[in-house]
Design an enzyme around this catalytic site. Structure first.
Site, PDB file in Angstrom:
ATOM      1  N   ARG A 118       0.819  -1.208   0.000  1.00 57.18           N
ATOM      2  CA  ARG A 118       0.000   0.000   0.000  1.00 57.18           C
ATOM      3  C   ARG A 118       0.855   1.261   0.000  1.00 57.18           C
ATOM      4  O   ARG A 118       0.530   2.245  -0.683  1.00 57.18           O
ATOM      5  CB  ARG A 118      -0.958  -0.017   1.207  1.00 57.18           C
ATOM      6  CG  ARG A 118      -1.901   1.184   1.301  1.00 57.18           C
ATOM      7  CD  ARG A 118      -2.549   1.574  -0.008  1.00 57.18           C
ATOM      8  NE  ARG A 118      -3.140   0.461  -0.739  1.00 57.18           N
ATOM      9  CZ  ARG A 118      -3.413   0.489  -2.012  1.00 57.18           C
ATOM     10  NH1 ARG A 118      -3.116   1.549  -2.749  1.00 57.18           N
ATOM     11  NH2 ARG A 118      -3.957  -0.554  -2.617  1.00 57.18           N
ATOM     12  N   LYS A 153       2.604  24.869  -3.774  1.00 57.00           N
ATOM     13  CA  LYS A 153       1.336  24.277  -3.344  1.00 57.00           C
ATOM     14  C   LYS A 153       1.445  22.761  -3.440  1.00 57.00           C
ATOM     15  O   LYS A 153       0.860  22.113  -4.306  1.00 57.00           O
ATOM     16  CB  LYS A 153       0.190  24.823  -4.197  1.00 57.00           C
ATOM     17  CG  LYS A 153      -0.020  26.316  -4.006  1.00 57.00           C
ATOM     18  CD  LYS A 153      -1.089  26.872  -4.923  1.00 57.00           C
ATOM     19  CE  LYS A 153      -1.238  28.380  -4.739  1.00 57.00           C
ATOM     20  NZ  LYS A 153      -2.220  28.977  -5.675  1.00 57.00           N
ATOM     21  N   LYS A 185       6.369  39.098  -2.685  1.00 54.66           N
ATOM     22  CA  LYS A 185       4.961  39.059  -3.042  1.00 54.66           C
ATOM     23  C   LYS A 185       4.236  40.293  -2.509  1.00 54.66           C
ATOM     24  O   LYS A 185       4.830  41.135  -1.822  1.00 54.66           O
ATOM     25  CB  LYS A 185       4.332  37.769  -2.501  1.00 54.66           C
ATOM     26  CG  LYS A 185       4.916  36.505  -3.147  1.00 54.66           C
ATOM     27  CD  LYS A 185       4.350  35.251  -2.535  1.00 54.66           C
ATOM     28  CE  LYS A 185       2.890  35.063  -2.844  1.00 54.66           C
ATOM     29  NZ  LYS A 185       2.677  34.703  -4.277  1.00 54.66           N
ATOM     30  N   GLU A 220       6.492  40.148  -7.419  1.00 57.62           N
ATOM     31  CA  GLU A 220       5.101  40.085  -7.845  1.00 57.62           C
ATOM     32  C   GLU A 220       4.544  41.495  -8.003  1.00 57.62           C
ATOM     33  O   GLU A 220       4.726  42.348  -7.133  1.00 57.62           O
ATOM     34  CB  GLU A 220       4.272  39.313  -6.825  1.00 57.62           C
ATOM     35  CG  GLU A 220       2.784  39.272  -7.140  1.00 57.62           C
ATOM     36  CD  GLU A 220       1.982  38.569  -6.062  1.00 57.62           C
ATOM     37  OE1 GLU A 220       0.962  39.153  -5.631  1.00 57.62           O
ATOM     38  OE2 GLU A 220       2.362  37.463  -5.657  1.00 57.62           O
ATOM     39  N   ASP A 244       0.394  39.136 -11.466  1.00 54.07           N
ATOM     40  CA  ASP A 244      -0.627  38.467 -10.672  1.00 54.07           C
ATOM     41  C   ASP A 244      -2.037  38.863 -11.100  1.00 54.07           C
ATOM     42  O   ASP A 244      -2.415  40.038 -11.038  1.00 54.07           O
ATOM     43  CB  ASP A 244      -0.433  38.802  -9.193  1.00 54.07           C
ATOM     44  CG  ASP A 244      -1.380  38.030  -8.299  1.00 54.07           C
ATOM     45  OD1 ASP A 244      -1.536  36.811  -8.508  1.00 54.07           O
ATOM     46  OD2 ASP A 244      -1.984  38.653  -7.396  1.00 54.07           O
TER      47      ASP A 244
END
Length: 311
Positions: A118, A153, A185, A220, A244
């Site tokens: 598994r 992510k 960012k 960004e 963005d």
């Protein structure tokens, strides 16, 4: 054929860098512990003769891009795992296979094979899902000058494994984490007046570059006015500008302004870009398209284990 061999060598080198054997062994041991192997597989212990040996085929139950067999094979060859199982790779990493293809072969004691089954299938199914999902995005822009990039992510605990699967799918890797590249960012830049943006960023970029060797420095922006300020900065401080959530028209204008400025900065589109939008976004002329869903939305694909008893 030469191109495929070169790609295979690239993946092998990247796999050894992202997934060194020590990390692979540590991961396998952690996953086995999570599955209770340290306390014993109560089912197999109660019914399987400890001398039984088997050969098991890893079978793709659906079409997929293969990923993960090579690093797992290295792990099972290394102490303290060595001697328990042998995992043979039958299909190269990053290759596409049809349903029913035997992609690997597992040999060892029946108890060991069943105990590891598994864990192996979960991992390979997850990596195949990421690689296959990534390949769809890569194919969507193959006739353009844009490349697909991943993001951070990823599933906690699987960062390097999923990054490796993204590479098997043919995309370009973004930063591995917070340590190897700088990405300023919107939350980093919040509160900085537009007129001060270039000066503040120049100082920050110099500071970041002075502390370590970085893969890249990225900023960004969400307006063209911000882009204009970045384009006035000293050349070489910023490698990439992330656009963005801009419209197609704004991205085209951003490309035009970058080109007119003579800057070598690469432009990266970002912001919920799905498979349907990918080719259209590439048509704006951006160099890179950041797609978090290559990992975030990937499904675990079905890989089965078919056992044959050894004579």
């Amino acid at each position: 054929m030469t191109v495929q061999k070169d790609k295979s060598r690239e993946l092998l080198t990247l796999g050894e860098a992202l997934l060194p054997t020590t990390l692979v062994v540590e991961s396998i041991q952690r996953w086995f512990a999570e599955d209770g192997l340290g306390q014993g597989d109560v089912t197999s212990l109660s019914i399987i003769d400890p001398t039984d040996r088997v050969t098991a085929s890893l079978v793709a139950r659906e079409a997929m891009i293969v990923s993960g067999i090579e690093p797992l094979s290295r792990g099972f060859q290394t102490p303290p795992l060595a001697g328990r199982l042998v995992l043979e790779q039958l299909v190269g990493e990053g290759l596409s296979v049809k349903p029913g293809t035997v992609i690997g072969r597992l040999q060892g004691g029946r108890r060991s094979v069943l105990a590891a089954e598994r864990t192996i299938l979960n991992l390979l199914g997850r990596l195949a899902g990421v690689a296959s999902n990534t390949r769809r995005f890569v194919l969507a822009v193959q006739d353009t000058s844009s490349v697909i990039c991943d993001t951070r992510k990823t599933t906690p605990g699987l960062r390097n494994w999923e990054k490796y699967a993204v590479a098997c799918g043919g995309a370009t890797l973004h930063r591995l984490g917070l340590h190897d590249a700088a990405l300023f960012k919107d939350n980093h830049l919040e509160g900085i007046p537009l007129d001060s943006l270039a000066d503040r960023l120049e100082a920050a970029c110099r500071e970041a570059r002075s502390s370590r060797t970085l893969e890249f420095v990225e900023v960004e922006v969400d307006t063209l006015d911000q882009l204009d300020r970045v384009l006035t900065m000293e050349p070489g401080l910023v490698d990439i500008v992330l656009l963005d959530n801009m419209s197609d028209e704004e991205m085209r204008e951003a490309v035009s302004r970058r080109d007119l400025s003579g800057s070598t900065i690469k432009l990266e589109a970002s912001g919920g870009i799905d498979l349907d939008a990918c080719h259209r976004v590439a048509g704006t002329g951006v160099d890179r398209i950041a797609v978090g869903s290559v990992t975030r939305s990937a499904q675990i694909l079905d890989i089965g284990l078919d056992i044959q008893a050894d004579p």
